[in-house]
Design a protein around this motif. Structure first.
Motif, PDB file in Angstrom:
ATOM      1  N   THR A  60       0.524  -0.916  -0.149  1.00  0.00           N
ATOM      2  CA  THR A  60       0.041   0.232  -0.072  1.00  0.00           C
ATOM      3  C   THR A  60       0.590   1.457   0.248  1.00  0.00           C
ATOM      4  OG1 THR A  60      -1.735  -0.943   1.256  1.00  0.00           O
ATOM      5  CG2 THR A  60      -1.503   1.357   1.018  1.00  0.00           C
ATOM      6  N   VAL A  61       0.455   2.556  -1.009  1.00  0.00           N
ATOM      7  CA  VAL A  61       1.563   3.483  -0.699  1.00  0.00           C
ATOM      8  C   VAL A  61       0.184   4.534  -0.694  1.00  0.00           C
ATOM      9  CG1 VAL A  61       3.069   2.516  -1.662  1.00  0.00           C
ATOM     10  CG2 VAL A  61       1.625   4.107  -3.684  1.00  0.00           C
ATOM     11  N   LEU A  62       0.569   5.937  -1.116  1.00  0.00           N
ATOM     12  CA  LEU A  62      -0.221   6.383  -1.257  1.00  0.00           C
ATOM     13  C   LEU A  62      -0.909   8.283  -2.345  1.00  0.00           C
ATOM     14  CD1 LEU A  62       0.010   8.297   3.234  1.00  0.00           C
ATOM     15  CD2 LEU A  62      -1.907   6.326   2.294  1.00  0.00           C
ATOM     16  N   LEU A  63      -1.456   7.826  -2.976  1.00  0.00           N
ATOM     17  CA  LEU A  63      -1.345   8.641  -4.579  1.00  0.00           C
ATOM     18  C   LEU A  63      -1.279  10.164  -3.849  1.00  0.00           C
ATOM     19  CD1 LEU A  63      -2.180   8.464  -7.622  1.00  0.00           C
ATOM     20  CD2 LEU A  63      -4.777   9.180  -6.539  1.00  0.00           C
ATOM     21  N   LYS A  64      -0.376  10.593  -4.160  1.00  0.00           N
ATOM     22  CA  LYS A  64      -0.171  12.359  -3.992  1.00  0.00           C
ATOM     23  C   LYS A  64      -0.677  13.172  -5.436  1.00  0.00           C
ATOM     24  CE  LYS A  64       1.871  11.681  -0.522  1.00  0.00           C
ATOM     25  NZ  LYS A  64       1.206  12.061   0.765  1.00  0.00           N
ATOM     26  N   GLU A  65      -1.197  12.497  -6.562  1.00  0.00           N
ATOM     27  CA  GLU A  65      -1.640  13.211  -8.013  1.00  0.00           C
ATOM     28  C   GLU A  65      -2.203  12.639  -8.751  1.00  0.00           C
ATOM     29  OE1 GLU A  65       1.094  17.366  -8.640  1.00  0.00           O
ATOM     30  OE2 GLU A  65       2.069  16.245  -8.439  1.00  0.00           O
TER      31      GLU A  65
END
Length: 216
Positions: free
Chosen positions: A65-70
């Motif tokens: 899991t990662v975080l979408l930034k744009e």
């Protein structure tokens, strides 16, 4: 001896929303952005969290899991360590998959596409926006590599923090951004009786997108 775990009786119905073809645009990104905004406005827990699937050269898949930034220029952007497990797999095989899962809204988005690194200047700009401790953490963490103890990495963190007190923290060469260019996007809306609404967009050779309803 491990005991068996029986979960077959755990069930729930999905019935809060629906998704019809008439409300879908010709291209998928406007709908993706709409669902992301609704997840944020609904205060879904970690609305920008996405699963990133990669595969080794031998074909072994892995997910994290990662975080979408744009969502920029039609591409999904996130940041991570280039020498992490996913970074090494991306270098060997640039085909990836993404999944957003919002339990509270009974929705999922599945993305398949290709990935490439962002230009260094764009990674530098984002890195400069990160909190101080996050910048230090990116510099000292040998992401995905074995470490002897938590105390070991905390000592590295403390030493690096002291080194940059009152100074600009530079982005390490081993850390930066990736952009995923999609060629397939599926929108999934939970419905009752497991008759979920599923629509698949696929990129065509002329740059247009096809749209197909698929069986749940």
């Amino acid at each position: 001896m491990n005991e068996d775990l029986h979960l077959e009786h755990i069930r729930r119905e999905y019935s809060s929303r629906s998704l019809s073809r008439s409300e879908l645009p010709a291209e998928p990104l406007p709908m993706v952005e709409r669902w992301l905004r609704e997840a944020i406005e609904s205060r879904v827990y970690e609305p920008t969290a996405m699963l990133v699937g990669t595969a080794s050269p031998e074909g072994q898949p892995s997910i994290r899991t990662v975080l979408l930034k744009e969502v920029l220029g039609g591409r999904f952007v996130f940041y991570t360590g280039y020498e992490s497990r996913k970074g090494r797999q991306i270098a060997a095989n640039p085909r990836v998959a993404l999944t957003f899962l919002w339990h509270e809204l009974e929705r999922q988005i599945h993305v398949e596409g290709t990935i490439e690194r962002l230009p260094a200047a764009e990674s530098d700009a984002y890195f400069a926006m990160r909190p101080y401790k996050s910048r230090i953490g990116a510099r000292i963490s040998p992401q995905s590599q074995p470490i002897p103890s938590r105390e070991w990495i905390m000592m590295r963190f403390a030493a690096e923090s002291l080194k940059f007190v009152g100074r600009e923290v530079p982005r390490p060469d081993s850390w930066g951004g990736y952009a995923v260019t999609p060629h397939r996007i599926e929108l999934w809306q939970g419905r009752d009786s497991r008759l979920h609404d599923r629509f698949v967009y696929e990129l065509q050779e002329d740059g247009s997108w096809s749209l197909t309803r698929v069986a749940p």
